[in-house]
Design a protein around this motif. Structure first.
Motif, PDB file in Angstrom:
ATOM      1  N   ASN A  76       0.836  -1.203   0.000  1.00  0.00           N
ATOM      2  CA  ASN A  76       0.000   0.000   0.000  1.00  0.00           C
ATOM      3  C   ASN A  76       0.871   1.255   0.000  1.00  0.00           C
ATOM      4  N   PHE A  77       1.974   1.230   0.744  1.00  0.00           N
ATOM      5  CA  PHE A  77       2.903   2.354   0.754  1.00  0.00           C
ATOM      6  C   PHE A  77       3.572   2.511  -0.608  1.00  0.00           C
ATOM      7  N   ASP A  78       3.948   1.389  -1.228  1.00  0.00           N
ATOM      8  CA  ASP A  78       4.552   1.447  -2.562  1.00  0.00           C
ATOM      9  C   ASP A  78       3.573   2.038  -3.568  1.00  0.00           C
ATOM     10  N   ASN A  79       2.301   1.680  -3.423  1.00  0.00           N
ATOM     11  CA  ASN A  79       1.263   2.214  -4.304  1.00  0.00           C
ATOM     12  C   ASN A  79       1.150   3.723  -4.162  1.00  0.00           C
ATOM     13  N   VAL A  80       1.218   4.213  -2.917  1.00  0.00           N
ATOM     14  CA  VAL A  80       1.153   5.652  -2.662  1.00  0.00           C
ATOM     15  C   VAL A  80       2.337   6.366  -3.296  1.00  0.00           C
ATOM     16  N   LEU A  81       3.525   5.803  -3.156  1.00  0.00           N
ATOM     17  CA  LEU A  81       4.732   6.431  -3.709  1.00  0.00           C
ATOM     18  C   LEU A  81       4.656   6.507  -5.227  1.00  0.00           C
ATOM     19  N   ASP A  82       4.179   5.439  -5.872  1.00  0.00           N
ATOM     20  CA  ASP A  82       4.065   5.431  -7.331  1.00  0.00           C
ATOM     21  C   ASP A  82       3.069   6.480  -7.813  1.00  0.00           C
ATOM     22  N   ARG A  83       1.930   6.562  -7.148  1.00  0.00           N
ATOM     23  CA  ARG A  83       0.900   7.517  -7.556  1.00  0.00           C
ATOM     24  C   ARG A  83       1.322   8.953  -7.230  1.00  0.00           C
ATOM     25  N   SER A  84       2.014   9.135  -6.128  1.00  0.00           N
ATOM     26  CA  SER A  84       2.507  10.464  -5.785  1.00  0.00           C
ATOM     27  C   SER A  84       3.500  10.952  -6.830  1.00  0.00           C
ATOM     28  N   GLN A  85       4.332  10.027  -7.322  1.00  0.00           N
ATOM     29  CA  GLN A  85       5.301  10.392  -8.349  1.00  0.00           C
ATOM     30  C   GLN A  85       4.604  10.836  -9.627  1.00  0.00           C
ATOM     31  N   LEU A  86       3.501  10.184  -9.955  1.00  0.00           N
ATOM     32  CA  LEU A  86       2.729  10.575 -11.136  1.00  0.00           C
ATOM     33  C   LEU A  86       2.207  11.996 -10.992  1.00  0.00           C
ATOM     34  N   PHE A  87       1.790  12.361  -9.785  1.00  0.00           N
ATOM     35  CA  PHE A  87       1.304  13.718  -9.528  1.00  0.00           C
ATOM     36  C   PHE A  87       2.459  14.722  -9.501  1.00  0.00           C
ATOM     37  N   CYS A  88       3.604  14.311  -8.961  1.00  0.00           N
ATOM     38  CA  CYS A  88       4.734  15.230  -8.800  1.00  0.00           C
ATOM     39  C   CYS A  88       5.374  15.620 -10.133  1.00  0.00           C
TER      40      CYS A  88
END
Length: 269
Positions: free
Chosen positions: A241-253
């Protein structure tokens, strides 16, 4: 006097290295970035946002500013308050609404044609009505309390930013290639629109399994809370779940140029 600063690579105590760190930080901050991958990420983010501005509203927003709109705005000002840095109260603008509206209309039309408000117009105010930082504090407190009461295995991640005043030693000039004027009135509104994309990115099924947040008593999921550039995430603890957040955050960043300051973030659970 700043004796030491914390950066991504560790703690700096040397005076010269501190100066270099500040210079590099602000040089990168004010340097415009254009990359193909940013544009591709932007287009992908836009496809994940289901809510669009209706064509009728979009057309209305593109119309010329009118006297009636300016006068309505002036009449809506709260008495006993000063909307600008000159100290003139709202009553002054209301008493002189006719000639002030005409002057403002000319100013705005000229600014629209020239693409700038001019060198002398660099101050203003702008906040989201009805939004307070206390709401995020209460949400965080209540969410953690409920997670413990309900036995949910969850964590809360806080991301914060710090403004540091530099010592009297001046650095080399840093060219401003991207920025906004201090207290720009439209900047907060544009920021709210832009950061709203993060809400949909975290919840989108188009990117695979959505991020798992905290389940509230009404069975809704609480994933993120936002106040200006402060982001609070409420997550289930599995590592994926944390890895999922990091991947999606990178898409936004990528398109927004926002950054997760991991060395200034904390996890509570």
């Amino acid at each position: 006097m700043i004796d030491e600063i914390q950066i991504e690579n560790g703690l700096i105590k040397d005076v010269k290295e501190i100066k270099i760190a500040f210079y590099n930080f602000y040089r990168n901050l004010f340097t415009s970035e254009h990359a193909t991958r940013n544009q591709e990420a932007l287009e992908r983010c836009l496809t994940l946002i289901p809510e669009k501005v209706p064509k009728s509203d979009a057309k209305a927003l593109e119309q010329d500013i009118t006297i009636d709109e300016i006068e309505d705005s002036i009449r809506s000002l709260a008495n006993g308050k000063s909307p600008g840095l000159d100290g003139l109260p709202a009553e002054f603008y209301k008493q002189n609404i006719v000639w002030i509206s005409m002057e403002q209309l000319t100013l705005y039309n000229d600014a629209f044609e020239q693409g700038s408000l001019g060198e002398n117009i660099n101050k203003g105010t702008g906040f989201i009505k009805g939004r307070y930082i206390l709401e995020n504090l209460i949400t965080s407190w209540e969410a953690l309390h409920w997670a413990k009461e309900d036995g949910q295995n969850s964590a809360m991640i806080l991301d914060s930013s710090t403004i540091i005043d530099v010592n009297g030693d001046l650095s080399e000039p840093i060219p401003l290639k991207r920025s906004i004027r201090q207290e720009c009135p439209i900047a907060p509104v544009l920021f709210v629109i832009a950061v709203d994309a993060l809400f949909y990115i975290l919840r989108s099924f188009a990117l695979g399994s959505p991020v798992k947040g905290l389940t509230l008593p009404n069975h809704d999921d609480l994933i993120n809370a936002q106040f200006v550039d402060e982001t609070t995430l409420f997550l289930e603890l599995p590592e994926e779940n944390f890895d999922n957040v990091l991947d999606r955050s990178q898409l936004f960043c990528l398109p927004s140029r926002a950054k997760v300051a991991s060395y200034k973030s904390i996890v509570l659970g």
